[in-house]
Write a protein that holds these residues in place. Structure first.
Motif, PDB file in Angstrom:
ATOM      1  N   GLY A  65       0.832  -1.211   0.000  1.00  0.00           N
ATOM      2  CA  GLY A  65       0.000   0.000   0.000  1.00  0.00           C
ATOM      3  C   GLY A  65       0.859   1.251   0.000  1.00  0.00           C
ATOM      4  N   GLY A  66       0.349   2.327   0.599  1.00  0.00           N
ATOM      5  CA  GLY A  66       1.088   3.589   0.619  1.00  0.00           C
ATOM      6  C   GLY A  66       0.697   4.483  -0.539  1.00  0.00           C
ATOM      7  N   THR A  67       1.184   5.721  -0.484  1.00  0.00           N
ATOM      8  CA  THR A  67       0.819   6.731  -1.476  1.00  0.00           C
ATOM      9  C   THR A  67       1.141   6.301  -2.900  1.00  0.00           C
ATOM     10  OG1 THR A  67       1.091   8.493   0.124  1.00  0.00           O
ATOM     11  CG2 THR A  67       1.294   9.124  -2.181  1.00  0.00           C
ATOM     12  N   GLY A  69       0.583   3.889  -4.640  1.00  0.00           N
ATOM     13  CA  GLY A  69      -0.526   3.309  -5.404  1.00  0.00           C
ATOM     14  C   GLY A  69      -1.873   3.882  -5.006  1.00  0.00           C
ATOM     15  N   MET A  70      -1.889   5.146  -4.568  1.00  0.00           N
ATOM     16  CA  MET A  70      -3.160   5.731  -4.129  1.00  0.00           C
ATOM     17  C   MET A  70      -3.799   6.576  -5.222  1.00  0.00           C
ATOM     18  SD  MET A  70      -2.676   6.888  -0.175  1.00  0.00           S
ATOM     19  CE  MET A  70      -2.180   5.752   1.115  1.00  0.00           C
ATOM     20  N   THR A  71      -5.133   6.727  -5.107  1.00  0.00           N
ATOM     21  CA  THR A  71      -5.857   7.660  -5.973  1.00  0.00           C
ATOM     22  C   THR A  71      -6.795   8.474  -5.084  1.00  0.00           C
ATOM     23  OG1 THR A  71      -7.441   5.904  -6.397  1.00  0.00           O
ATOM     24  CG2 THR A  71      -5.832   6.297  -8.112  1.00  0.00           C
ATOM     25  N   LEU A 136      -2.782  -0.996   2.431  1.00  0.00           N
ATOM     26  CA  LEU A 136      -2.903  -0.136   3.616  1.00  0.00           C
ATOM     27  C   LEU A 136      -2.149   1.176   3.475  1.00  0.00           C
ATOM     28  CD1 LEU A 136      -2.342  -2.673   6.554  1.00  0.00           C
ATOM     29  CD2 LEU A 136      -4.512  -1.720   5.777  1.00  0.00           C
ATOM     30  N   ASP A 137      -2.743   2.228   4.011  1.00  0.00           N
ATOM     31  CA  ASP A 137      -1.976   3.426   4.341  1.00  0.00           C
ATOM     32  C   ASP A 137      -1.079   2.967   5.484  1.00  0.00           C
ATOM     33  OD1 ASP A 137      -1.248   5.830   5.886  1.00  0.00           O
ATOM     34  OD2 ASP A 137      -2.536   6.858   4.449  1.00  0.00           O
ATOM     35  N   SER A 138       0.208   3.307   5.466  1.00  0.00           N
ATOM     36  CA  SER A 138       1.104   2.717   6.472  1.00  0.00           C
ATOM     37  C   SER A 138       0.759   3.156   7.888  1.00  0.00           C
ATOM     38  CB  SER A 138       2.560   3.034   6.138  1.00  0.00           C
ATOM     39  OG  SER A 138       2.862   4.378   6.379  1.00  0.00           O
ATOM     40  N   SER A 139      -0.073   4.184   8.032  1.00  0.00           N
ATOM     41  CA  SER A 139      -0.502   4.588   9.378  1.00  0.00           C
ATOM     42  C   SER A 139      -1.396   3.524  10.008  1.00  0.00           C
ATOM     43  CB  SER A 139      -1.276   5.910   9.320  1.00  0.00           C
ATOM     44  OG  SER A 139      -0.496   6.871   8.675  1.00  0.00           O
ATOM     45  N   ASN A 140      -1.947   2.628   9.185  1.00  0.00           N
ATOM     46  CA  ASN A 140      -2.821   1.576   9.713  1.00  0.00           C
ATOM     47  C   ASN A 140      -2.084   0.288  10.051  1.00  0.00           C
ATOM     48  OD1 ASN A 140      -5.239   3.004   9.558  1.00  0.00           O
ATOM     49  ND2 ASN A 140      -5.430   2.593   7.368  1.00  0.00           N
ATOM     50  N   HIS A 167       5.609   0.454   0.202  1.00  0.00           N
ATOM     51  CA  HIS A 167       5.114   0.719   1.551  1.00  0.00           C
ATOM     52  C   HIS A 167       4.883   2.223   1.687  1.00  0.00           C
ATOM     53  CE1 HIS A 167       5.342   0.847   5.981  1.00  0.00           C
ATOM     54  NE2 HIS A 167       5.420  -0.477   6.018  1.00  0.00           N
ATOM     55  N   GLY A 168       3.904   2.614   2.489  1.00  0.00           N
ATOM     56  CA  GLY A 168       3.697   4.028   2.775  1.00  0.00           C
ATOM     57  C   GLY A 168       4.890   4.607   3.512  1.00  0.00           C
ATOM     58  N   THR A 169       5.109   5.894   3.336  1.00  0.00           N
ATOM     59  CA  THR A 169       6.307   6.494   3.939  1.00  0.00           C
ATOM     60  C   THR A 169       6.139   6.790   5.432  1.00  0.00           C
ATOM     61  OG1 THR A 169       5.537   8.686   3.291  1.00  0.00           O
ATOM     62  CG2 THR A 169       7.064   7.592   1.798  1.00  0.00           C
ATOM     63  N   ASP A 170       4.886   6.952   5.880  1.00  0.00           N
ATOM     64  CA  ASP A 170       4.687   7.415   7.259  1.00  0.00           C
ATOM     65  C   ASP A 170       5.328   6.504   8.304  1.00  0.00           C
ATOM     66  OD1 ASP A 170       3.368   9.595   6.303  1.00  0.00           O
ATOM     67  OD2 ASP A 170       1.352   8.863   6.745  1.00  0.00           O
ATOM     68  N   THR A 171       5.180   5.213   8.144  1.00  0.00           N
ATOM     69  CA  THR A 171       5.770   4.301   9.143  1.00  0.00           C
ATOM     70  C   THR A 171       6.838   3.396   8.524  1.00  0.00           C
ATOM     71  OG1 THR A 171       4.063   2.586   8.849  1.00  0.00           O
ATOM     72  CG2 THR A 171       3.612   4.299  10.488  1.00  0.00           C
ATOM     73  N   GLY A 194       8.635   3.633  -1.680  1.00  0.00           N
ATOM     74  CA  GLY A 194       7.270   4.120  -1.842  1.00  0.00           C
ATOM     75  C   GLY A 194       7.361   5.474  -2.507  1.00  0.00           C
ATOM     76  N   SER A 195       6.435   6.362  -2.211  1.00  0.00           N
ATOM     77  CA  SER A 195       6.551   7.686  -2.820  1.00  0.00           C
ATOM     78  C   SER A 195       5.748   8.715  -2.039  1.00  0.00           C
ATOM     79  CB  SER A 195       6.107   7.652  -4.282  1.00  0.00           C
ATOM     80  OG  SER A 195       4.708   7.509  -4.356  1.00  0.00           O
ATOM     81  N   GLN A 196       5.972   9.952  -2.392  1.00  0.00           N
ATOM     82  CA  GLN A 196       5.244  11.059  -1.772  1.00  0.00           C
ATOM     83  C   GLN A 196       4.054  11.466  -2.643  1.00  0.00           C
ATOM     84  OE1 GLN A 196       6.041  11.278   1.286  1.00  0.00           O
ATOM     85  NE2 GLN A 196       7.337  13.073   1.591  1.00  0.00           N
ATOM     86  N   VAL A 197       4.153  11.123  -3.949  1.00  0.00           N
ATOM     87  CA  VAL A 197       3.076  11.442  -4.890  1.00  0.00           C
ATOM     88  C   VAL A 197       2.724  10.142  -5.630  1.00  0.00           C
ATOM     89  CG1 VAL A 197       2.506  12.746  -6.983  1.00  0.00           C
ATOM     90  CG2 VAL A 197       3.868  13.835  -5.192  1.00  0.00           C
TER      91      VAL A 197
HETATM   92  N1  ASN Z   1       3.694   9.097   1.356  1.00  0.00           N
HETATM   93  C1  ASN Z   1       2.972   8.151   1.969  1.00  0.00           C
HETATM   94  O1  ASN Z   1       3.091   7.010   1.589  1.00  0.00           O
HETATM   95  C2  ASN Z   1       2.104   8.552   3.131  1.00  0.00           C
HETATM   96  C3  ASN Z   1       0.938   7.643   3.408  1.00  0.00           C
HETATM   97  N2  ASN Z   1       0.069   8.222   4.383  1.00  0.00           N
HETATM   98  C4  ASN Z   1       1.386   6.290   3.961  1.00  0.00           C
HETATM   99  O2  ASN Z   1       2.236   6.247   4.809  1.00  0.00           O
HETATM  100  O3  ASN Z   1       0.862   5.269   3.585  1.00  0.00           O
END
Ligand code: ASN
Length: 613
Positions: A65-67, A69-71, A136-140, A167-171, A194-197
């Motif tokens: 998960g993580g940003t 692959g987010m929309t 998952l958003d890595s915060s989860n 992986h999401g960057t947050d965690t 992962g990425s920021q965008v």
């Molecule tokens: N840049 C990111 O990936 C932030 C996102 N909230 C995450 O950690 O999943």
């Protein structure tokens, strides 16, 4: 299966009379040669073409998960399921569709498998994406997710050269730290990125981050859990997220990057963690969740500290001031800390500063040591916390052993105290003599000479099993996992010669069991070829294994051995992990060949273990 293997099943090469190849002729074909040929092949207009140097490697990408692959949904970012593979397939820098079609990649590896264009180092990186559900958003994420990542890598360990975790960057810094401890005796790269965008947006950092992580995981044996971001590869347990709004989101304040990807990818081999064990890779998923982070601040009350340290708390990272300091005029606080450590809570002293280390240079630092805190050196709070989780879950250890482990450098998470341990280059008489004769004096030139000369010297020492010479080279600052001009490392050479003690020494001092020479051979291939049974056993114990391609191609070699009644040969291949029931080029297995020759069975079944037949 290699590109040749895939191609064979579709081209006119099927018409070749394979029966014309006599068993002895096949026997003489070195498995690596067969593989090299296959790896160099591609198909164009139904014809096989060979180019002399291309190689193939395989990477497993675990998409958590993580940003990246987010929309956007209702104006907020959330993970989008089942979209990444389709998206990547349309990006030429991340997928060479022509090559995939020509080599029938998807038929063999499935639709989740993609292939990068040929790299500058002439490698085809084939990568398979395993997507989690839900993304998952890595915060989860929790420690259970870390266990799942580790287990999936363990399950697939032998089928891939490296692993990338999206992986999401947050965690991400927490996950990278935890995995670095959970993955014991790691011999292959695991790279989180992962990425920021999101990668779906026009301007994004996801494409570069994924590409860089794949190129490193597929081409370099870096036996560490790493984090790749914004052109830099970091040791995973050294990073912290420092910027929520920049592509340059991570910092490794106390350790230089392991690699930089600029005009070329440059690996800082002197910093890369060196394997030091003969034990096999395994993942420990047991983690203790009764741990916490407590940040000191002026005016913190004793009751806050007391409440925090109550059972079931078993391990705490206390984030202290400066070089590990706290108030020495607050007996109420110090009493709470002392009461907790006396009751068996492990408290790590880590600094709130981004950079620098804990030292007992102030009275305000000394009182914390007196209260029973353990100095965390220059560990990040993320690393210290996950290390506590990992160590506290080791139920086989007593409290003192756990404390000792917390103070030790387990995976390069803290800088070792090098005082007195480091020999400078000028201590080495050998290098000095050579340098003098070449009239060279500056440090950089000396180092350059050392780096050029020591790999072949180490190979020469390995050839005669001279452990003292290897030791001297190591003390000189040489990296014993570097190869000579053909990529042959001292371990390859010692394995060929059957120098068991030298092999053991090298494995304990940085040699990688997965190193490949320019022909794609590992020390295990060499030990099998030269029939060094004990070395094969030791390498296997350390986690050496044949690649998938080698496994595929072993059938023919095994049939040849069977046809010539070579029981010793069959036994050594079997010890090395080859599957005796693999068919050869004509569909027969070694066992069938053996059965075919009744005399042979009569004479040899007594010697050869039934389980293998
Ligand atoms: N840049 C990111 O990936 C932030 C996102 N909230 C995450 O950690 O999943």
């Amino acid at each position: 299966m290699s590109s040749l293997g895939r191609a064979l099943s579709q081209t006119s090469l099927q018409q070749i009379e394979f029966n014309d190849i006599s068993p002895t002729a096949t026997l003489q074909r070195h498995p690596s040669r067969m593989r090299r040929l296959s790896k160099c092949s591609s198909v164009e207009n139904g014809e096989l073409l060979t180019s002399p140097y291309a190689d193939e490697s395989r990477v497993l990408v675990i998409n958590t998960g993580g940003t990246i692959g987010m929309t956007l949904h209702d104006n907020v970012l959330a993970p989008e399921a089942n979209a990444l593979v389709q998206r990547l397939r349309k990006l030429p820098i991340l997928h060479d569709d022509l090559y995939a079609q020509q080599t029938r990649l998807h038929e063999y590896y499935g639709h989740e498998t993609l292939v990068l264009p040929l790299s500058k180092l002439n490698t085809r990186i084939i990568y398979t994406i395993q997507e989690y559900s839900p993304l998952l958003d890595s915060s989860n994420m929790t420690t259970d997710d870390w266990g799942r990542f580790g287990k999936d890598i363990e399950k697939n360990y032998e089928n891939y050269d490296g692993f990338v975790i999206l992986h999401g960057t947050d965690t991400m810094a927490y996950t990278a730290s935890a995995l670095s401890f959970m993955c014991e005796n790691l011999g292959k790269p695991i790279i989180l990125t992962g990425s920021q965008v999101p990668i779906y947006e026009l301007r994004n950092d996801g494409r570069d981050n994924l590409l860089g992580a794949l190129l490193i995981a597929g081409q370099f044996v870096i036996p560490e859990v790493c984090l790749y971001f914004y052109n830099k590869l970091y040791r995973g347990n050294r990073v912290t997220k420092v910027d929520a709004g920049s592509f340059n989101a991570f910092s490794s304040p106390n350790l230089a990057p392991l690699a930089t990807a600029e005009v070329d990818i440059k690996i800082n081999w002197d910093t890369v963690w060196r394997a030091n064990t003969t034990a096999k890779f395994q993942v420990r998923t047991e983690l203790n969740r009764n741990v916490g982070l407590l940040r000191l601040f002026p005016g913190i009350t004793a009751s806050t500290v007391r409440a925090f340290l109550q059972p079931p708390m078993q391990g705490v990272v206390l984030e202290t001031y400066g070089s590990g300091n706290g108030p020495d005029n607050r007996p109420d606080l110090l009493d709470e800390l002392k009461a907790a450590t006396d009751a068996g809570v492990i408290i790590m002293n880590c600094t709130q500063c981004l950079r620098g280390t804990v030292s007992a240079s102030y009275a305000t630092g000394m009182v914390l040591m007196d209260a029973g805190l353990i100095a965390g050196g220059d560990m990040t709070p993320e690393a210290a916390l996950s290390k506590l989780s990992y160590v506290l879950a080791k139920s086989e250890l007593g409290l003192d052993a756990k404390k000792k482990m917390m103070a030790e450098n387990l995976r390069g998470e803290m800088s070792a105290n090098l005082e007195g341990a480091k020999l400078s280059l000028s201590d080495s008489r050998f290098i000095q003599v050579i340098a003098k004769s070449l009239s060279i004096s500056c440090k950089e030139e000396l180092e350059a000479i050392r780096d050029v000369l020591t790999p072949p010297l180490a190979c020469a020492a390995a050839k005669i099993g001279d452990i003292d010479a290897l030791e001297a080279l190591k003390e000189m600052g040489s990296n014993l996992c570097l190869g000579d001009f053909d990529g042959r490392t001292p371990l390859h050479v010692a394995a060929c010669e059957g120098h068991f003690r030298a092999v053991e020494y090298l494995l304990g001092h940085g040699a990688s069991v997965h190193a490949k020479d320019r022909y794609g051979d590992t020390p295990l291939c060499n030990a099998v070829r030269f029939r060094q049974k004990d070395v094969v056993k030791l390498l296997r114990k350390t986690g050496a294994h044949f690649s998938r391609d080698q496994m595929e191609e072993a059938g023919t070699e095994l049939c040849s051995l069977a046809a010539s009644g070579d029981i010793e040969g069959l036994e050594i291949w079997s010890l090395a992990g080859a599957d005796l029931s693999k068919p050869g080029y004509d569909g027969k297995t070694a066992i069938q060949v053996v059965r075919f020759q009744e005399d042979f069975i009569f004479n040899t079944t007594a010697q050869f273990p039934k389980s293998h037949l």
